[in-house]
Design an enzyme around this catalytic site. Structure first.
Site, PDB file in Angstrom:
ATOM      1  N   HIS A 185     -56.607  31.247  45.372  1.00 15.95           N
ATOM      2  CA  HIS A 185     -55.793  31.830  46.437  1.00 15.95           C
ATOM      3  C   HIS A 185     -56.065  33.322  46.586  1.00 15.95           C
ATOM      4  O   HIS A 185     -56.103  33.852  47.700  1.00 15.95           O
ATOM      5  CB  HIS A 185     -54.301  31.612  46.136  1.00 15.95           C
ATOM      6  CG  HIS A 185     -53.809  30.258  46.530  1.00 15.95           C
ATOM      7  ND1 HIS A 185     -52.747  29.643  45.945  1.00 15.95           N
ATOM      8  CD2 HIS A 185     -54.258  29.385  47.470  1.00 15.95           C
ATOM      9  CE1 HIS A 185     -52.550  28.464  46.513  1.00 15.95           C
ATOM     10  NE2 HIS A 185     -53.448  28.290  47.431  1.00 15.95           N
ATOM     11  N   ARG A 287     -60.294  20.921  59.490  1.00 13.82           N
ATOM     12  CA  ARG A 287     -59.636  20.117  58.451  1.00 13.82           C
ATOM     13  C   ARG A 287     -58.423  19.431  59.072  1.00 13.82           C
ATOM     14  O   ARG A 287     -57.500  20.097  59.539  1.00 13.82           O
ATOM     15  CB  ARG A 287     -59.188  21.009  57.290  1.00 13.82           C
ATOM     16  CG  ARG A 287     -60.313  21.767  56.601  1.00 13.82           C
ATOM     17  CD  ARG A 287     -59.730  22.592  55.454  1.00 13.82           C
ATOM     18  NE  ARG A 287     -60.741  23.312  54.702  1.00 13.82           N
ATOM     19  CZ  ARG A 287     -61.082  24.581  54.901  1.00 13.82           C
ATOM     20  NH1 ARG A 287     -60.472  25.269  55.869  1.00 13.82           N
ATOM     21  NH2 ARG A 287     -61.997  25.159  54.169  1.00 13.82           N
ATOM     22  N   ARG A 323     -63.602  17.061  60.663  1.00 15.60           N
ATOM     23  CA  ARG A 323     -63.770  16.307  59.408  1.00 15.60           C
ATOM     24  C   ARG A 323     -62.645  15.288  59.333  1.00 15.60           C
ATOM     25  O   ARG A 323     -61.467  15.656  59.395  1.00 15.60           O
ATOM     26  CB  ARG A 323     -63.718  17.234  58.195  1.00 15.60           C
ATOM     27  CG  ARG A 323     -63.953  16.482  56.872  1.00 15.60           C
ATOM     28  CD  ARG A 323     -63.916  17.401  55.670  1.00 15.60           C
ATOM     29  NE  ARG A 323     -62.566  17.891  55.410  1.00 15.60           N
ATOM     30  CZ  ARG A 323     -62.274  18.808  54.489  1.00 15.60           C
ATOM     31  NH1 ARG A 323     -63.248  19.344  53.768  1.00 15.60           N
ATOM     32  NH2 ARG A 323     -61.037  19.202  54.292  1.00 15.60           N
ATOM     33  N   GLU A 412     -71.303  16.786  49.788  1.00 13.94           N
ATOM     34  CA  GLU A 412     -70.487  17.351  48.712  1.00 13.94           C
ATOM     35  C   GLU A 412     -70.799  16.710  47.367  1.00 13.94           C
ATOM     36  O   GLU A 412     -70.382  17.202  46.321  1.00 13.94           O
ATOM     37  CB  GLU A 412     -69.000  17.122  49.012  1.00 13.94           C
ATOM     38  CG  GLU A 412     -68.528  17.682  50.337  1.00 13.94           C
ATOM     39  CD  GLU A 412     -67.209  17.079  50.753  1.00 13.94           C
ATOM     40  OE1 GLU A 412     -66.188  17.758  50.624  1.00 13.94           O
ATOM     41  OE2 GLU A 412     -67.203  15.907  51.205  1.00 13.94           O
ATOM     42  N   ASN A 435     -68.194  24.241  48.022  1.00 13.92           N
ATOM     43  CA  ASN A 435     -67.158  24.287  46.993  1.00 13.92           C
ATOM     44  C   ASN A 435     -67.180  23.027  46.132  1.00 13.92           C
ATOM     45  O   ASN A 435     -67.278  23.087  44.905  1.00 13.92           O
ATOM     46  CB  ASN A 435     -65.776  24.452  47.626  1.00 13.92           C
ATOM     47  CG  ASN A 435     -65.652  25.714  48.450  1.00 13.92           C
ATOM     48  OD1 ASN A 435     -66.507  26.588  48.391  1.00 13.92           O
ATOM     49  ND2 ASN A 435     -64.590  25.816  49.229  1.00 13.92           N
ATOM     50  N   ASP A 436     -67.082  21.860  46.786  1.00 14.85           N
ATOM     51  CA  ASP A 436     -67.107  20.604  46.028  1.00 14.85           C
ATOM     52  C   ASP A 436     -68.493  20.319  45.464  1.00 14.85           C
ATOM     53  O   ASP A 436     -68.621  19.852  44.331  1.00 14.85           O
ATOM     54  CB  ASP A 436     -66.660  19.440  46.924  1.00 14.85           C
ATOM     55  CG  ASP A 436     -65.154  19.244  46.882  1.00 14.85           C
ATOM     56  OD1 ASP A 436     -64.546  19.527  45.829  1.00 14.85           O
ATOM     57  OD2 ASP A 436     -64.581  18.819  47.897  1.00 14.85           O
ATOM     58  N   ARG A 446     -63.273  23.598  39.993  1.00 16.91           N
ATOM     59  CA  ARG A 446     -63.420  24.836  40.753  1.00 16.91           C
ATOM     60  C   ARG A 446     -62.206  25.749  40.643  1.00 16.91           C
ATOM     61  O   ARG A 446     -62.269  26.896  41.064  1.00 16.91           O
ATOM     62  CB  ARG A 446     -63.725  24.536  42.222  1.00 16.91           C
ATOM     63  CG  ARG A 446     -62.574  23.950  43.011  1.00 16.91           C
ATOM     64  CD  ARG A 446     -63.065  23.534  44.385  1.00 16.91           C
ATOM     65  NE  ARG A 446     -61.967  23.343  45.314  1.00 16.91           N
ATOM     66  CZ  ARG A 446     -62.128  22.844  46.529  1.00 16.91           C
ATOM     67  NH1 ARG A 446     -63.330  22.518  46.943  1.00 16.91           N
ATOM     68  NH2 ARG A 446     -61.094  22.699  47.327  1.00 16.91           N
ATOM     69  N   CYS A 483     -70.364  24.794  55.289  1.00 13.32           N
ATOM     70  CA  CYS A 483     -68.990  25.124  55.661  1.00 13.32           C
ATOM     71  C   CYS A 483     -68.133  25.464  54.446  1.00 13.32           C
ATOM     72  O   CYS A 483     -66.918  25.538  54.543  1.00 13.32           O
ATOM     73  CB  CYS A 483     -68.352  23.986  56.455  1.00 13.32           C
ATOM     74  SG  CYS A 483     -68.257  22.430  55.554  1.00 13.32           S
TER      75      CYS A 483
END
Length: 547
Positions: A185, A287, A323, A412, A435-436, A446, A483
């Protein structure tokens, strides 16, 4: 003596100033339980929790963008009936009020960490909620930001969303945390606010109040007690960077005119206006989870159609990549029986959940198609967590049966990257979620700050998979985008383009910096940077090779 500390740069730019540390949270007194009247104590605790939640609601109402979403999500945690049940159990076991609160939050935290993925990302937030609840219960000062009476560089072990969302850029020059990772965050909010930030800088524990530091959010470097010449040179460069951002306009392209689509990520309708006003070529990651999470029943086709139509109308004439629902084991839906899974991070989510509940995906594609027919946006649709060419082919066929012409897949899972040629043969495009893909490639959660070095998007192993996917796209003449958070790092964006990526999707606030950086380099220079990174042994070496 000047010294350098290193971490992971997650916020753009450079800033210099004196350190001010986040105050330590309140320590509850020794456990004096059992309480004489556990029922009355429980009511006082519930009132304290509601006060904490209401304060977060008020902060969310004043915030915007990612901060608003994060704070509203956090305000729901103190109101969770399961938390109150655990507090009541601790009181009945003989704990005093403050220790019952701490014990219940610790139990709740362990449960979220065990779930992994999306839920594990919320675990660290519970520490701040615990501290606020205990402070409210005991009448102690609420944890909060320092106020030294002058602009400062905020240093902390980590920052809770309530602290990060309340940062005033006029007072807080930069942020340095000892823990956290590139998708924490702190990272997401600092980036959205344009604050220079460095996370996972363990040595920052030694920085005391008043120490002068120079924070480089691009290189992930904190210089302690820099000399005047070093500071002047860095701030002069930062001034030039800001001037370049101010004049950044139009489509993305390299210095020699190679086009690179610059797109924005969109995660909720609350962010729609700001995202649509960004000078971009559309949405690279829409998303759709916001319609499904935190509700007791599935959204109807009509509800979904209206929500998608609002987004498509805001981006009329531009591309929107939808997505499909990325929910499942690590983002559970209240209206779906997910069952028990021994390892939710590797469980039934994304396209896998659609196989178990095909009606949900069918309804979603029906709604996307209906919304697309009412608007002039260019609609692309992609599925999350695709692992095999057969999954990609089945999804593409389903999209086309709903009249959706552009069907793609998220990359991913390492298996999909390794077989990207086969995957792209049966669909129209690919979008890499770094990220994934990073956490699955490096076998590292992560949100685990201890593993932040492995989770750095500059990891050569991760970038090699990006290169393999982009190469497959070139051979088949099909677009391949990125992305994940990697796309919002201006220097890494150039590396991605050098690897063959054709579009980049990022937080709206990151677009000007990425556009300006790309415009300063030719495609050949980007390819050269990519080659230099591929020759490196780890993320830190890769960053140094480019910076």
């Amino acid at each position: 003596m000047t010294a350098e500390m290193t971490g992971i740069g997650v916020g753009p730019g450079v800033a210099a100033g004196p350190v001010a540390r986040l105050a330590a949270p309140p320590e509850p007194p020794a456990d004096t339980g059992p309480e004489a009247d556990p029922a009355a104590t429980l009511q006082r605790i519930k009132a304290a929790l509601e006060s904490v939640a209401s304060d977060l609601d008020e902060r969310a109402a004043r915030a915007s963008g990612p901060a608003k979403d994060v704070l509203f999500a956090q305000s729901m945690m103190p109101r969770d009936p399961a938390l109150a049940d655990r507090i009541a159990k601790a009181l009945s076991d003989g704990r005093s009020g403050p220790h019952a609160v701490a014990e219940a939050f610790a139990s709740f935290r362990a449960s979220l960490e065990a779930a992994g993925g999306y839920l594990a990302e919320r675990a660290a937030d519970l520490d701040d909620l615990r501290d606020r609840a205990v402070a409210e219960l005991l009448g102690l000062p609420m944890p909060g930001l320092p106020d030294p009476g002058r602009p400062f560089v905020l240093v902390a072990r980590d920052l809770a969303p309530a602290d990060t969302a309340g940062l005033d850029p006029e007072r807080v020059l930069a942020v340095v945390t000892q823990e956290g990772g590139p998708t924490s965050h702190t990272a997401i909010l600092a980036k959205s606010m344009g604050l220079p930030a460095v996370v996972a800088c363990a040595e920052a524990a030694s920085l005391g109040d008043g120490t002068e530091v120079l924070v480089d959010g691009r290189g992930g470097i904190v210089t302690v007690e820099p000399d005047a010449q070093t500071t002047e040179r860095a701030m002069s460069s930062e001034s030039r960077r800001r001037e370049a951002l101010a004049s950044s306009r139009g489509p993305g392209r390299t210095a020699d005119g190679t086009g690179v689509q610059l797109l924005v990520n969109l995660g909720s309708q609350a962010d729609l206006t700001a995202a649509a006003e960004t000078d971009s070529e559309g949405v690279g990651l829409f998303r759709t989870e916001f319609l499904f999470l935190d509700r007791a029943t599935a959204p109807t086709v009509e509800e979904q159609t209206e929500a998608y139509a609002a987004v498509f109308a805001a981006f009329a004439g531009r591309k929107v990549v939808v997505r499909t629902l990325d929910a499942g084991a690590d983002k559970p839906l209240a209206f779906v029986d997910h069952g028990a899974e021994p390892n939710p991070a590797l469980g039934v989510r994304g396209i896998r959940l659609a196989r178990r509940h095909p009606g949900m995906l069918d309804d979603q594609l029906t709604a996307v198609s209906a919304a697309a027919a009412r608007n002039e946006a260019e609609i692309w649709v992609m599925a999350p967590m695709v692992a095999t060419p057969a999954e990609a082919a089945d999804f593409a066929a389903l999209c086309r049966s709903h009249g959706l012409a552009m069907a793609g897949t998220m990359i991913e899972v390492p298996a999909a990257a390794l077989r990207a040629g086969r995957v792209l043969e049966v669909c129209d495009f690919a979008s890499i979620g770094t990220n994934d893909l990073g956490q699955y490639t490096l076998a590292a959660d992560r949100m685990n700050g201890e593993l932040a070095e492995l989770l750095d998007p500059w990891q050569p192993a991760l970038l090699e998979l990006v290169g393999l996917t982009a190469e497959a796209g070139r051979e088949l003449d099909k677009p391949v985008g990125v992305c994940g958070e990697a796309a919002s790092d201006p220097l890494l964006a150039c590396v991605l383009v050098g690897l063959g990526v054709t579009s980049l999707s990022m937080a709206p606030s990151a677009v000007p910096a990425v556009r300006a950086e790309l415009a300063s380099r030719t495609l050949a220079e980007c390819v050269e940077l990519a080659g230099a990174v591929m020759a490196c042994g780890d993320a830190a070496e890769a960053r140094r090779a480019v910076a």
